[in-house]
Design an enzyme around this catalytic site. Structure first.
Site, PDB file in Angstrom:
ATOM      1  N   GLY A  46      51.163  43.824 -30.730  1.00 46.85           N
ATOM      2  CA  GLY A  46      50.493  42.753 -30.006  1.00 46.85           C
ATOM      3  C   GLY A  46      50.124  41.635 -30.956  1.00 46.85           C
ATOM      4  O   GLY A  46      49.956  41.864 -32.165  1.00 46.85           O
ATOM      5  N   GLN A  51      45.839  34.046 -33.882  1.00 42.28           N
ATOM      6  CA  GLN A  51      46.297  34.693 -35.129  1.00 42.28           C
ATOM      7  C   GLN A  51      47.375  33.878 -35.834  1.00 42.28           C
ATOM      8  O   GLN A  51      47.657  34.100 -37.007  1.00 42.28           O
ATOM      9  CB  GLN A  51      46.816  36.108 -34.851  1.00 42.28           C
ATOM     10  CG  GLN A  51      45.722  37.072 -34.410  1.00 42.28           C
ATOM     11  CD  GLN A  51      46.282  38.456 -34.159  1.00 42.28           C
ATOM     12  OE1 GLN A  51      46.794  38.737 -33.081  1.00 42.28           O
ATOM     13  NE2 GLN A  51      46.210  39.310 -35.168  1.00 42.28           N
ATOM     14  N   CYS A  95      45.143  45.766 -36.894  1.00 41.04           N
ATOM     15  CA  CYS A  95      45.295  44.364 -36.484  1.00 41.04           C
ATOM     16  C   CYS A  95      46.141  43.654 -37.530  1.00 41.04           C
ATOM     17  O   CYS A  95      45.927  43.843 -38.729  1.00 41.04           O
ATOM     18  CB  CYS A  95      43.919  43.712 -36.390  1.00 41.04           C
ATOM     19  SG  CYS A  95      43.969  41.994 -35.871  1.00 41.04           S
ATOM     20  N   LEU A  96      47.080  42.826 -37.086  1.00 43.10           N
ATOM     21  CA  LEU A  96      47.945  42.117 -38.040  1.00 43.10           C
ATOM     22  C   LEU A  96      47.151  41.122 -38.893  1.00 43.10           C
ATOM     23  O   LEU A  96      47.603  40.730 -39.962  1.00 43.10           O
ATOM     24  CB  LEU A  96      49.082  41.404 -37.301  1.00 43.10           C
ATOM     25  CG  LEU A  96      50.103  42.330 -36.625  1.00 43.10           C
ATOM     26  CD1 LEU A  96      51.135  41.527 -35.851  1.00 43.10           C
ATOM     27  CD2 LEU A  96      50.800  43.228 -37.654  1.00 43.10           C
ATOM     28  N   HIS A 137      42.435  44.502 -26.790  1.00 42.41           N
ATOM     29  CA  HIS A 137      42.324  44.042 -28.179  1.00 42.41           C
ATOM     30  C   HIS A 137      42.793  42.581 -28.290  1.00 42.41           C
ATOM     31  O   HIS A 137      42.135  41.757 -28.925  1.00 42.41           O
ATOM     32  CB  HIS A 137      43.173  44.970 -29.069  1.00 42.41           C
ATOM     33  CG  HIS A 137      43.302  44.562 -30.504  1.00 42.41           C
ATOM     34  ND1 HIS A 137      42.907  45.379 -31.547  1.00 42.41           N
ATOM     35  CD2 HIS A 137      43.801  43.442 -31.084  1.00 42.41           C
ATOM     36  CE1 HIS A 137      43.154  44.761 -32.704  1.00 42.41           C
ATOM     37  NE2 HIS A 137      43.704  43.585 -32.452  1.00 42.41           N
ATOM     38  N   GLU A 138      43.921  42.270 -27.631  1.00 44.25           N
ATOM     39  CA  GLU A 138      44.478  40.905 -27.735  1.00 44.25           C
ATOM     40  C   GLU A 138      43.617  39.890 -26.987  1.00 44.25           C
ATOM     41  O   GLU A 138      43.407  38.773 -27.475  1.00 44.25           O
ATOM     42  CB  GLU A 138      45.916  40.865 -27.229  1.00 44.25           C
ATOM     43  CG  GLU A 138      46.905  41.773 -27.982  1.00 44.25           C
ATOM     44  CD  GLU A 138      46.845  41.642 -29.485  1.00 44.25           C
ATOM     45  OE1 GLU A 138      46.517  40.554 -29.997  1.00 44.25           O
ATOM     46  OE2 GLU A 138      47.108  42.648 -30.182  1.00 44.25           O
ATOM     47  N   HIS A 141      40.770  38.731 -28.983  1.00 38.75           N
ATOM     48  CA  HIS A 141      41.104  37.672 -29.951  1.00 38.75           C
ATOM     49  C   HIS A 141      40.880  36.290 -29.350  1.00 38.75           C
ATOM     50  O   HIS A 141      40.485  35.364 -30.054  1.00 38.75           O
ATOM     51  CB  HIS A 141      42.582  37.774 -30.366  1.00 38.75           C
ATOM     52  CG  HIS A 141      42.836  38.698 -31.523  1.00 38.75           C
ATOM     53  ND1 HIS A 141      42.291  38.504 -32.774  1.00 38.75           N
ATOM     54  CD2 HIS A 141      43.605  39.814 -31.624  1.00 38.75           C
ATOM     55  CE1 HIS A 141      42.713  39.475 -33.589  1.00 38.75           C
ATOM     56  NE2 HIS A 141      43.506  40.283 -32.918  1.00 38.75           N
TER      57      HIS A 141
HETATM   58 ZN   LIG Z   1      44.413  42.002 -33.641  1.00 30.32          ZN
END
Ligand SMILES: [Zn+2]
Length: 175
Positions: A46, A51, A95-96, A137-138, A141
């Site tokens: 995701g 991000q 998380c990226l 989660h997304e 963000h």
């Molecule tokens: Zn994340």
């Protein structure tokens, strides 16, 4: 498609509430494509627009884990949770924007989400399992919230310090 650099926490852009998008323009469709490619390359399941430094309400995901299964790329504009289950679920999240850090987070096990797709069509669907965790989660963000915000202050500070160090090392390596 173009790969976009992924912002690493801490970054003020990861703490912002993102703006809803209007009509799905060619530019927004390209952003969704770029984000999917960036997510697959990372690799991740995701990615949210902030991000990659775009403060817009757009997330992409593909939670198909089986390498032999067909990919299921999704791009969700203006995603909104319309219902959550009372039943909760714990997943070890990463998380990226917080590389190589993982922690258990408890969230509703199932959610209903409505969104607009790349063709401007409205959808409402129920998600469970990993998809439910990922979509929550997304969407977090888009509201400036990271999974580490669910952890205790000590754990959060420890991870943040590691990320500050990682960013310094990366900056030195590219200097
Ligand atoms: Zn994340």
């Amino acid at each position: 498609m173009t790969m976009r650099p992924i912002l690493i926490h801490p970054d003020p852009r990861l703490k912002k509430v993102c703006a809803p998008v209007g009509d799905i323009s060619a530019e927004l469709r390209k952003l969704a494509d770029d984000m999917l490619q960036t997510m697959y390359e990372a690799p991740g399941i995701g990615l949210a627009a902030p991000q990659v430094g775009e403060l817009k309400r757009l997330i992409v995901m593909d939670c198909v884990k089986d390498k032999d299964a067909a990919p299921q790329p999704m791009a969700l504009f203006n995603p909104e949770v319309t219902w959550t289950s009372d039943e909760m679920n714990v997943y070890e999240e990463g998380c990226l924007s917080i590389p190589e850090q993982y922690a258990d987070v408890e969230r509703p096990a199932e959610v209903r989400v409505k969104w607009t797709d790349v063709d401007g069509k409205e959808h409402e669907e129920q998600f469970d399992g990993l998809w439910a965790t990922c979509v929550q989660h997304e969407i977090d963000h888009l509201n400036g919230k990271l999974f580490i915000d669910y952890l205790g202050p000590l754990k959060r500070q420890m991870i943040t310090r590691k990320m500050v160090k990682l960013k310094k090392e990366r900056a030195r390596a590219s200097a």
